[in-house]
Scaffold this active site. Structure first.
Site, PDB file in Angstrom:
ATOM      1  N   CYS A 194       0.872  -1.175   0.000  1.00 37.05           N
ATOM      2  CA  CYS A 194       0.000   0.000   0.000  1.00 37.05           C
ATOM      3  C   CYS A 194       0.911   1.229   0.000  1.00 37.05           C
ATOM      4  O   CYS A 194       2.130   1.103   0.083  1.00 37.05           O
ATOM      5  CB  CYS A 194      -0.934  -0.020   1.207  1.00 37.05           C
ATOM      6  SG  CYS A 194      -0.088  -0.317   2.756  1.00 37.05           S
ATOM      7  N   TYR A 226       2.399  11.028 -13.040  1.00 37.55           N
ATOM      8  CA  TYR A 226       0.994  11.280 -12.705  1.00 37.55           C
ATOM      9  C   TYR A 226       0.965  12.029 -11.377  1.00 37.55           C
ATOM     10  O   TYR A 226       1.952  12.018 -10.627  1.00 37.55           O
ATOM     11  CB  TYR A 226       0.201   9.970 -12.580  1.00 37.55           C
ATOM     12  CG  TYR A 226       0.670   9.068 -11.467  1.00 37.55           C
ATOM     13  CD1 TYR A 226       0.162   9.180 -10.174  1.00 37.55           C
ATOM     14  CD2 TYR A 226       1.664   8.113 -11.695  1.00 37.55           C
ATOM     15  CE1 TYR A 226       0.620   8.376  -9.148  1.00 37.55           C
ATOM     16  CE2 TYR A 226       2.119   7.302 -10.675  1.00 37.55           C
ATOM     17  CZ  TYR A 226       1.593   7.440  -9.404  1.00 37.55           C
ATOM     18  OH  TYR A 226       2.057   6.637  -8.384  1.00 37.55           O
ATOM     19  N   THR A 250       6.245   6.110  -7.505  1.00 36.80           N
ATOM     20  CA  THR A 250       7.058   7.008  -8.333  1.00 36.80           C
ATOM     21  C   THR A 250       6.667   8.471  -8.187  1.00 36.80           C
ATOM     22  O   THR A 250       7.497   9.346  -8.428  1.00 36.80           O
ATOM     23  CB  THR A 250       6.941   6.609  -9.812  1.00 36.80           C
ATOM     24  OG1 THR A 250       5.547   6.558 -10.166  1.00 36.80           O
ATOM     25  CG2 THR A 250       7.586   5.265 -10.058  1.00 36.80           C
ATOM     26  N   ARG A 309      12.706  -0.241  -3.795  1.00 31.95           N
ATOM     27  CA  ARG A 309      11.957  -0.656  -4.987  1.00 31.95           C
ATOM     28  C   ARG A 309      12.682  -0.183  -6.235  1.00 31.95           C
ATOM     29  O   ARG A 309      13.038   0.993  -6.347  1.00 31.95           O
ATOM     30  CB  ARG A 309      10.559  -0.026  -4.937  1.00 31.95           C
ATOM     31  CG  ARG A 309       9.580  -0.591  -5.944  1.00 31.95           C
ATOM     32  CD  ARG A 309       8.270   0.176  -5.852  1.00 31.95           C
ATOM     33  NE  ARG A 309       7.156  -0.559  -6.422  1.00 31.95           N
ATOM     34  CZ  ARG A 309       6.021   0.017  -6.798  1.00 31.95           C
ATOM     35  NH1 ARG A 309       5.843   1.319  -6.676  1.00 31.95           N
ATOM     36  NH2 ARG A 309       5.041  -0.698  -7.312  1.00 31.95           N
ATOM     37  N   TYR A 342       9.273  -3.967  -9.892  1.00 29.23           N
ATOM     38  CA  TYR A 342       7.967  -3.770 -10.529  1.00 29.23           C
ATOM     39  C   TYR A 342       8.199  -3.671 -12.029  1.00 29.23           C
ATOM     40  O   TYR A 342       8.971  -2.821 -12.484  1.00 29.23           O
ATOM     41  CB  TYR A 342       7.319  -2.495  -9.993  1.00 29.23           C
ATOM     42  CG  TYR A 342       5.880  -2.283 -10.453  1.00 29.23           C
ATOM     43  CD1 TYR A 342       5.044  -3.356 -10.774  1.00 29.23           C
ATOM     44  CD2 TYR A 342       5.341  -1.001 -10.538  1.00 29.23           C
ATOM     45  CE1 TYR A 342       3.735  -3.148 -11.161  1.00 29.23           C
ATOM     46  CE2 TYR A 342       4.029  -0.788 -10.924  1.00 29.23           C
ATOM     47  CZ  TYR A 342       3.226  -1.869 -11.243  1.00 29.23           C
ATOM     48  OH  TYR A 342       1.930  -1.661 -11.637  1.00 29.23           O
ATOM     49  N   HIS A 348       2.870  -7.605  -7.980  1.00 32.24           N
ATOM     50  CA  HIS A 348       1.706  -7.926  -8.817  1.00 32.24           C
ATOM     51  C   HIS A 348       1.987  -9.015  -9.860  1.00 32.24           C
ATOM     52  O   HIS A 348       1.593  -8.902 -11.029  1.00 32.24           O
ATOM     53  CB  HIS A 348       1.190  -6.662  -9.514  1.00 32.24           C
ATOM     54  CG  HIS A 348       1.169  -5.436  -8.645  1.00 32.24           C
ATOM     55  ND1 HIS A 348       1.009  -5.489  -7.283  1.00 32.24           N
ATOM     56  CD2 HIS A 348       1.298  -4.104  -8.953  1.00 32.24           C
ATOM     57  CE1 HIS A 348       1.031  -4.245  -6.786  1.00 32.24           C
ATOM     58  NE2 HIS A 348       1.215  -3.401  -7.769  1.00 32.24           N
ATOM     59  N   ASP A 387      -2.895  -2.465  -2.321  1.00 30.18           N
ATOM     60  CA  ASP A 387      -2.447  -1.424  -3.253  1.00 30.18           C
ATOM     61  C   ASP A 387      -3.184  -0.099  -3.026  1.00 30.18           C
ATOM     62  O   ASP A 387      -3.145   0.787  -3.879  1.00 30.18           O
ATOM     63  CB  ASP A 387      -2.576  -1.850  -4.722  1.00 30.18           C
ATOM     64  CG  ASP A 387      -1.804  -0.925  -5.654  1.00 30.18           C
ATOM     65  OD1 ASP A 387      -0.739  -0.426  -5.233  1.00 30.18           O
ATOM     66  OD2 ASP A 387      -2.268  -0.662  -6.776  1.00 30.18           O
TER      67      ASP A 387
HETATM   68  C1  0GY Z   1       1.362   0.267  -7.909  1.00 31.79           C
HETATM   69  C2  0GY Z   1       1.120   0.583  -9.302  1.00 31.79           C
HETATM   70  C3  0GY Z   1       1.375   1.677 -10.052  1.00 31.79           C
HETATM   71  C4  0GY Z   1       2.108   2.819  -9.687  1.00 31.79           C
HETATM   72  C5  0GY Z   1       3.212   2.784  -8.972  1.00 31.79           C
HETATM   73  O1  0GY Z   1       5.219   3.633  -8.248  1.00 31.79           O
HETATM   74  C6  0GY Z   1       4.167   3.891  -8.814  1.00 31.79           C
HETATM   75  O2  0GY Z   1       3.891   5.001  -9.254  1.00 31.79           O
HETATM   76  O3  0GY Z   1       3.557   1.679  -8.366  1.00 31.79           O
HETATM   77  C7  0GY Z   1       0.962   1.626 -11.455  1.00 31.79           C
HETATM   78  O4  0GY Z   1       0.758   2.688 -12.071  1.00 31.79           O
HETATM   79  O5  0GY Z   1       0.826   0.511 -12.005  1.00 31.79           O
HETATM   80  O6  0GY Z   1       1.890  -0.781  -7.571  1.00 31.79           O
HETATM   81  O7  0GY Z   1       1.043   1.005  -7.001  1.00 31.79           O
END
Ligand code: 0GY
Length: 299
Positions: free
Chosen positions: A33, A50, A78, A125, A158, A182, A251
């Site tokens: 989360c 974003y 991010t 990460r 990721y 995921h 999440d």
């Molecule tokens: C998630 C998924 C997303 C975003 C990020 O680090 C992030 O900005 O993880 C996504 O856009 O798929 O795991 O929270």
């Protein structure tokens, strides 16, 4: 909703989730989360792809209690870049009930790693999702992973399934325990017995110390809620083959979801469909995350 940042460009999390039918076991951990902002105190990164809605720690604690979880693992996203202040603020105000995964630059100092560790961070990460971050040279990841492992940390990766082939060698050889977000984002319209998911399962078998979050059906599913039925065979496969190395998380607050905002209560009700016995549920929600994030509390 008051949680919207002024310039948020994605949906706000649902304020009142349904009460889940599935009761998570005692001491359960929500192992994926985020906290965001509030932006006037912890500004979002200039290089973000974003802009989130503010999702402060108090809202996360309220969700944790409502869903029946005891603890959280908060993962740096991010939109906060390498600025881990919002994360650390949440960890330090969690009364020991949250641990964290940070984002650090390749030249992070030992002092900075120690300070993050002191706040409750236990991993970093590495984000390879092309729509979220700009790529970095492969060698940087090896050196950094080795240093982090020296502090007892693991690395969370990721990535999206289509990009696994080009990163397979890197992931298989990263010199740190690895956690995959995921399930490596499989295309669930494909066959779970097919080549694409087979590559991911091969990575799970090949890396000596690799874990997998069987999370985010809402991002992967084409059939959608309430059951996310098309994701079940993928997640169940991983849980049943690697019961000691799976984790699960909400999440919340579901960053960057532009089509629909999931109901966290329904996400909890997804759990018994992928971990079908009490023993598997206890491993997924308690034993495994505790071993990774609170090992000092385990026998
Ligand atoms: C998630 C998924 C997303 C975003 C990020 O680090 C992030 O900005 O993880 C996504 O856009 O798929 O795991 O929270």
């Amino acid at each position: 909703m008051t949680e919207f940042a002024m310039d948020a460009d994605w949906l706000c999390f649902a304020g009142t989730p349904a009460r889940p039918r599935f009761r998570v076991p005692a001491h359960a951990v929500d192992a994926h989360c985020h906290v965001f902002g509030p932006g006037d105190r912890f500004p979002y990164a200039a290089e973000r792809k974003y802009t989130p809605c503010d999702a402060p720690k108090e809202k996360l604690w309220a969700l944790r209690d409502f869903l029946g979880f005891e603890r959280n693992v908060i993962v740096q996203a991010t939109c906060h870049g390498h600025d881990n202040r919002a994360l650390c603020d949440a960890l330090e105000n969690s009364e020991g009930r949250a641990r964290g995964v940070a984002s650090v630059p390749p030249d992070v100092s030992d002092e900075d790693i120690e300070a993050l560790d002191h706040a409750g961070v236990r991993g970093a990460r590495f984000n390879f999702v092309k729509r979220l971050v700009d790529a970095r040279p492969g060698h940087e990841y090896h050196g950094l992973a080795r240093r982090l492992a020296g502090f007892g940390w693991h690395v969370v990766v990721y990535f999206e399934a289509a990009d696994l082939a080009e990163r397979y060698e890197l992931f298989a050889t990263l010199p740190a325990p690895l956690v995959v977000d995921h399930m490596g984002r499989p295309d669930v319209s494909k066959n779970p017995d097919g080549a694409e998911f087979g590559r991911f399962l091969a990575l799970m078998r090949e890396h000596g110390d690799i874990w997998c979050k069987v999370s985010c059906p809402e991002r992967l599913s084409r059939t959608g809620p309430p059951d996310y039925a098309d994701v079940i065979p993928f997640a169940r496969r991983v849980v049943e083959e690697f019961p000691e190395r799976v984790l699960w998380g909400t999440d919340w607050p579901h960053p960057n979801m532009k089509s629909h905002m999931p109901d966290d209560g329904l996400l909890v009700d997804f759990i018994p469909n992928i971990a079908t016995t009490e023993e598997l549920q206890r491993k997924l929600l308690v034993d495994n995350p505790m071993r990774l994030y609170w090992p000092e509390e385990m026998d």
